[in-house]
Scaffold this motif. Structure first.
Motif, PDB file in Angstrom:
ATOM      1  N   PHE A   1      -1.636  -2.523   9.100  1.00  0.00           N
ATOM      2  CA  PHE A   1      -1.852  -4.003   9.218  1.00  0.00           C
ATOM      3  C   PHE A   1      -0.522  -4.599   9.961  1.00  0.00           C
ATOM      4  O   PHE A   1       0.334  -4.096   9.652  1.00  0.00           O
ATOM      5  N   GLY A   2      -0.934  -5.350  10.944  1.00  0.00           N
ATOM      6  CA  GLY A   2       0.438  -5.799  11.604  1.00  0.00           C
ATOM      7  C   GLY A   2       0.849  -5.079  12.561  1.00  0.00           C
ATOM      8  O   GLY A   2       1.884  -5.283  13.327  1.00  0.00           O
ATOM      9  N   GLU A   3       0.120  -3.792  12.942  1.00  0.00           N
ATOM     10  CA  GLU A   3       0.924  -3.055  13.714  1.00  0.00           C
ATOM     11  C   GLU A   3       0.525  -3.483  15.355  1.00  0.00           C
ATOM     12  O   GLU A   3      -0.379  -4.077  15.588  1.00  0.00           O
ATOM     13  N   LYS A   4       1.569  -3.239  16.206  1.00  0.00           N
ATOM     14  CA  LYS A   4       1.079  -4.097  17.561  1.00  0.00           C
ATOM     15  C   LYS A   4       0.169  -3.111  18.213  1.00  0.00           C
ATOM     16  O   LYS A   4      -0.165  -1.828  18.134  1.00  0.00           O
ATOM     17  N   ASP A   5      -0.908  -4.035  18.894  1.00  0.00           N
ATOM     18  CA  ASP A   5      -1.636  -3.180  19.712  1.00  0.00           C
ATOM     19  C   ASP A   5      -1.023  -2.273  20.944  1.00  0.00           C
ATOM     20  O   ASP A   5      -0.102  -2.779  21.436  1.00  0.00           O
TER      21      ASP A   5
ATOM     22  N   HIS B   1       0.907  -1.299  -0.017  1.00  0.00           N
ATOM     23  CA  HIS B   1       0.179  -0.091  -0.049  1.00  0.00           C
ATOM     24  C   HIS B   1       1.003   1.302  -0.053  1.00  0.00           C
ATOM     25  O   HIS B   1       1.012   1.733   0.917  1.00  0.00           O
ATOM     26  N   ALA B   2       1.573   1.280  -1.084  1.00  0.00           N
ATOM     27  CA  ALA B   2       2.406   2.634  -1.150  1.00  0.00           C
ATOM     28  C   ALA B   2       1.788   4.040  -0.648  1.00  0.00           C
ATOM     29  O   ALA B   2       2.491   4.930   0.022  1.00  0.00           O
ATOM     30  N   PHE B   3       0.840   4.143  -0.958  1.00  0.00           N
ATOM     31  CA  PHE B   3       0.076   5.606  -0.522  1.00  0.00           C
ATOM     32  C   PHE B   3      -0.205   5.386   0.891  1.00  0.00           C
ATOM     33  O   PHE B   3       0.111   6.041   1.687  1.00  0.00           O
ATOM     34  N   TRP B   4      -1.201   4.328   1.328  1.00  0.00           N
ATOM     35  CA  TRP B   4      -1.695   4.424   2.723  1.00  0.00           C
ATOM     36  C   TRP B   4      -0.508   4.384   3.715  1.00  0.00           C
ATOM     37  O   TRP B   4      -0.720   4.679   5.034  1.00  0.00           O
ATOM     38  N   GLU B   5       0.500   3.537   3.291  1.00  0.00           N
ATOM     39  CA  GLU B   5       1.523   3.250   4.261  1.00  0.00           C
ATOM     40  C   GLU B   5       2.122   4.634   4.756  1.00  0.00           C
ATOM     41  O   GLU B   5       2.819   4.768   5.811  1.00  0.00           O
ATOM     42  N   THR B   6       2.061   5.810   4.069  1.00  0.00           N
ATOM     43  CA  THR B   6       2.522   7.036   4.391  1.00  0.00           C
ATOM     44  C   THR B   6       1.342   7.782   5.248  1.00  0.00           C
ATOM     45  O   THR B   6       1.748   9.059   5.383  1.00  0.00           O
ATOM     46  N   GLN B   7       0.346   7.386   5.468  1.00  0.00           N
ATOM     47  CA  GLN B   7      -0.857   8.262   6.237  1.00  0.00           C
ATOM     48  C   GLN B   7      -0.940   7.578   7.477  1.00  0.00           C
ATOM     49  O   GLN B   7      -0.743   6.717   8.049  1.00  0.00           O
TER      50      GLN B   7
ATOM     51  N   LEU C   1      -8.837  -1.418   3.329  1.00  0.00           N
ATOM     52  CA  LEU C   1      -7.536  -0.559   3.386  1.00  0.00           C
ATOM     53  C   LEU C   1      -6.809  -0.730   4.690  1.00  0.00           C
ATOM     54  O   LEU C   1      -7.818  -1.226   5.426  1.00  0.00           O
ATOM     55  N   PRO C   2      -5.840  -0.254   4.869  1.00  0.00           N
ATOM     56  CA  PRO C   2      -5.318  -0.100   6.152  1.00  0.00           C
ATOM     57  C   PRO C   2      -6.106   1.263   6.773  1.00  0.00           C
ATOM     58  O   PRO C   2      -6.050   2.108   6.260  1.00  0.00           O
ATOM     59  N   LYS C   3      -6.680   0.851   8.019  1.00  0.00           N
ATOM     60  CA  LYS C   3      -7.091  -0.551   8.346  1.00  0.00           C
ATOM     61  C   LYS C   3      -8.557  -0.273   8.909  1.00  0.00           C
ATOM     62  O   LYS C   3      -8.712   0.723   9.887  1.00  0.00           O
TER      63      LYS C   3
END
Ligand code: MYA
Ligand code: JJ1
Length: 389
Positions: free
Chosen positions: A13-17, A2-8, A178-180
């Motif tokens: 996804f996969g981020e720690k709680d 997700h080249a765009f959403w990763e910058t937002q 989308l994330p997320k």
């Protein structure tokens, strides 16, 4: 991926709680305003930014036509949302709206509108915290300009224009993942005109059912069971606001509505939004029904039918009777208004009446998102009470 959403500033996804303590802005105060851009992002050569004034008839027609030919379709591209001009004006010119949040892209040489994204201001309660947000909707890029990364550019530009009004959060929904997502809702459908729905391929008969049997199964009484049901009037606005506010306050994600908001969003509008109340002997409003008119175009028209007439459940509150009884009358009211199908999401308490009222699960999902707001855990659909048009 997700080249765009990763910058937002959205959950990835996969981020720690990070637990309850981390709930709140992802990109907080100082950092958010440092991010704020002062100039619009650049478009491919030959294109320019505009704002779409929905009170101008010419612009209204351009937005209407862009959406009619290029907006959301189901997974099999059989149906496409067919928003009416009156509906678009209602959805976009809500209390406190900003012209600049109705962002368009035009092809310079012909001045043709080729893409849009819109926002309207809204106060939203998230787990009890009230936040001024933008509700983002109608992201649309002309079919001939797809996959050229215009959507991220539109999103960056609307973010800039929203930030310029000192608003740092947004709520939006999409069929795609989308994330997320913070929640996932499902669409459910209740046939009102089963014969037409089968003819157009919206529904199939189950293997053991004939058409005449199916017509019997979905038959409804000609009039609502509740005699005290009537169309909502302007003088009902204060009571409906109170009834609805109390009801919505128990959810984790819900709009906060003033009387002006209720007048705009919930007073009946011909061909757009339908609202009914139950008033008791003491003049007290005890129950409320609403649905909006969002037809779909039948893309490969093989029959005499051009359009699917769909009513979408909006906000409903039952206090004098079980919700299932109120919604049984909502189906009758939709049928009386000539709708072919009654659609709903499994939000709020809606799951409680689906089976009894003969709804079937659709093939579409609706994912809910917040921009720049972190929750410690996903919400159940039944904890969501925000319905975007
Ligand atoms: S949801 C309805 C969306 N509209 C449609 O589905 C209509 C038909 N489709 C189209 O018009 C196009 O396919 C669209 C994408 C415009 C959807 N939401 O330009 P691209 C990401 C967000 O090459 P295109 C609604 O209106 C995709 O993952 N992002 O692609 C709510 C990829 O990014 P990444 C989406 O197909 C909108 C990138 O775009 C969506 O030509 C809320 C590809 O761009 C989508 N529905 O155009 C918007 N679909 O590489 C966000 C694809 O990272 C608002 N993408 O995966 C955020 C808050 C902003 C305000 C903040 C204020 C504080
Ligand atoms: O309408 C939808 N699905 C219908 C039609 C399916 C046609 C083939 N794909 C559907 N029909 C079957 C109903 C039937 C009822 C009796 C029992 C058996 C089943 O399922 C779907 C929703 O279900 N709609 C879409 O996919 C449209 C897109 C939804 C996402 C919208 C996102 C836009 C949000 C912008 O803010």
């Amino acid at each position: 991926e997700h080249a765009f959403w990763e910058t937002q500033p959205v959950r990835q996804f996969g981020e720690k709680d990070e637990g309850e303590a981390a709930e709140g802005a992802i990109d907080a105060g100082g950092r958010a305003s440092e991010r704020a851009e002062s100039a619009p992002p650049s478009l491919p050569p030959g294109y320019e930014w505009c704002s779409c004034d929905m009170r101008d008839e010419e612009t209204q027609k351009e937005v209407y036509e862009l959406l009619t030919n290029n907006y959301v379709e189901d997974d099999d591209a059989m149906f496409r949302f067919q928003y009416s001009k009156e509906f678009l004006k209602w959805a976009l010119c809500s209390p406190g709206y900003h012209l600049e949040w109705h962002v368009g892209v035009r092809l310079r040489v012909t001045n043709t509108l080729v893409a849009i994204i819109t926002g309207v201001p809204a106060r939203v309660s998230v787990k009890g915290k009230e936040i001024d947000m933008a509700e983002i909707n109608f992201l649309c890029v002309h079919k001939k300009l797809r996959s050229k990364r215009i959507a991220p550019t539109l999103i960056r530009e609307i973010t800039r224009r929203v930030n310029a009004k000192d608003v740092w959060q947004a709520a939006y929904t999409a069929g795609v993942v989308l994330p997320k997502p913070i929640a996932r809702a499902r669409y459910w459908h209740r046939s009102l005109d089963i014969k037409k729905l089968v003819e157009i391929g919206f529904t199939r008969l189950s293997r053991d059912s004939s058409m005449s049997r199916a017509v019997q199964v979905y038959k409804l009484d000609p009039k609502p069971k509740c005699d005290a049901l009537r169309r909502m009037l302007d003088e009902d606005v204060p009571q409906v606001t109170a009834l609805l506010s109390k009801y919505l306050s128990s959810y984790s994600l819900a709009p906060v509505m003033s009387e002006a908001d209720v007048r705009h969003w919930l007073m009946p509008r011909d061909g757009v939004v339908f609202s009914y109340v139950v008033e008791n002997e003491n003049g007290k409003i005890t129950d409320f029904i609403s649905f909006y008119n969002l037809p779909s175009q039948i893309i490969h028209e093989r029959t005499k039918h051009k359009e699917l007439k769909a009513a979408y459940s909006y906000y409903n509150v039952a206090t004098s009777m079980p919700l299932v009884d109120l919604m049984a009358d909502a189906l009758i009211l939709a049928k009386c208004n000539n709708f072919d199908v009654f659609n709903t999401l499994d939000l709020m308490e809606n799951a409680s009446f689906l089976e009894q009222l003969k709804f079937g699960k659709g093939d579409g999902n609706l994912h809910y998102y917040l921009y720049n707001w972190r929750l410690s855990a996903d919400l159940e659909a039944s904890q969501v009470a925000l319905v975007l048009t």
